[in-house]
Design a protein around this motif. Sequence first.
Motif, PDB file in Angstrom:
ATOM      1  N   ASP A  81       1.093  -1.268   0.051  1.00  0.00           N
ATOM      2  CA  ASP A  81       0.066   0.208   0.121  1.00  0.00           C
ATOM      3  C   ASP A  81       0.860   1.332  -0.077  1.00  0.00           C
ATOM      4  N   ARG A  85       1.677   4.285  -3.002  1.00  0.00           N
ATOM      5  CA  ARG A  85       1.743   5.595  -2.833  1.00  0.00           C
ATOM      6  C   ARG A  85       2.972   6.276  -3.460  1.00  0.00           C
ATOM      7  N   ARG A  88       2.694   6.277  -7.030  1.00  0.00           N
ATOM      8  CA  ARG A  88       1.564   7.371  -7.617  1.00  0.00           C
ATOM      9  C   ARG A  88       2.451   8.908  -7.480  1.00  0.00           C
ATOM     10  N   ASP A 117       0.405  15.664   0.607  1.00  0.00           N
ATOM     11  CA  ASP A 117      -0.776  15.202   0.678  1.00  0.00           C
ATOM     12  C   ASP A 117      -1.287  15.596   1.998  1.00  0.00           C
TER      13      ASP A 117
END
Length: 391
Positions: A81, A85, A88, A117
């Motif tokens: 996970d 990120r 991305r 973020d």
Amino acid sequence: MQDCDVLILGAGAAGLFCGIEAARRGRRVVILDHAQAPGEKIRISGGGRCNFTNLHTTPERFVSENPRFAASALGRYRPADFLARVERAGIAWHEKTLGQLFCDGSARQIVTMLTDDLRAAGAELRLGVSIGAVRQAAGFVVETSEGSFRAASLVVATGGKSIPKMGATGLGYRIAEAFGLALTETRPGLVPLTLAEQDLARTAPLAGVAVPARVRFGRQGFDEAVLFTHRGLSGPAILQISSYWREGESITIDLLPGTDLGALLRGQRASAGKVALHNALARHLPERLAAFAVAEAGLSGRLADQGNAALDRLVAQVQGWTLRPVGSEGYRTAEVTLGGVSTAALEARTLQARAVPGLFFIGEVVDVTGWLGGYNFQWAWSSGWAAGQVA
Ligand code: FDA
């Protein structure tokens, strides 16, 4: 009085990550930190490249009074996970060894990803803020150098005691104590070990030598490099075992793991026995270490002159070298703090204090400490994520 929904103390890995998650849920989030910049330990981590996770993350790779505690958060927010990120965000990465993932460029990219973020999610980051008293009054009230803050949820993400020079304090432990939460004993982890004067006098010529080795303490063992220093022992294998080692106890070092040194030496004795013993051993070990081991075993002369008992002594010295460190280099250089807020006081799924609804502890302040190799950041992301879903 400044009101918000979630007040997070500490803008390190865990606090930033939790803040992003909570703000994405629409919570009004404020993060306070006394440092002038967020994520300072991320910035210096992994030699400036940030070992941001480990593909082989399992609860067994964490030290805690209850190693199963970490399983819930680690299982819900996984290395894959976090890696998704990172990808991305367009951050290039590589696996160095043993599942350890690093940035190709700079650890600052991870800090920037998190602060970007955080901003996009609408959380507020307040730096250079001194934190004072913390109390419960219609939620939680925290007194600071910037006035009072009130929040329904208080997340403590102030890390451990390691590297006080970088702003580490015992604040999180004091808050836990003030709310009646149990603490487990804290001590430096992932830290070089020091040797007594008389051992140092003998190992001094080895300073700077690094070798792959297997280091053991009790049933725990690590196959990584050992580095001899002017103060004692370092290198990844030593840092790893330091999290298990206890003062007054010995560690065992195998300088040639997986090798039948006895058979090799007997073979050499039969075929080329005229060579000096330390030169024979230097075929397998760095010269300085070979000379040291021969002297420590009380041997000298040619290989051909050694009986089997002498060779057995040398093998025991090289492959079962028992050493009693006197201590560690302490919090000054330790990468982490072992122990902390007892897992018994927290819900594994949310990191919320069982006895104090709305109060959360995440990251290193909790009695969950990973091995060397990206495990500690994964715990920061996973625990921050878990608290961020409910705080
Ligand atoms: P962290 O320590 O990151 O953050 C705590 C925050 O709280 C800090 O910003 C601090 O300023 C703030 N704070 C503390 N007391 C306060 C107070 N009284 N008032 C206000 N604010 C306060 N791990 C890993 O997985 N891979 C790696 O490559 C490395 N490398 C590495 C290198 C070095 C040199 C060190 C020291 C450590 C590592 N680590 C690591 C370990 C990793 O850095 C560590 O486990 C995490 O940063 C823990 O994250 P936290 O958010 O819990 O604490």
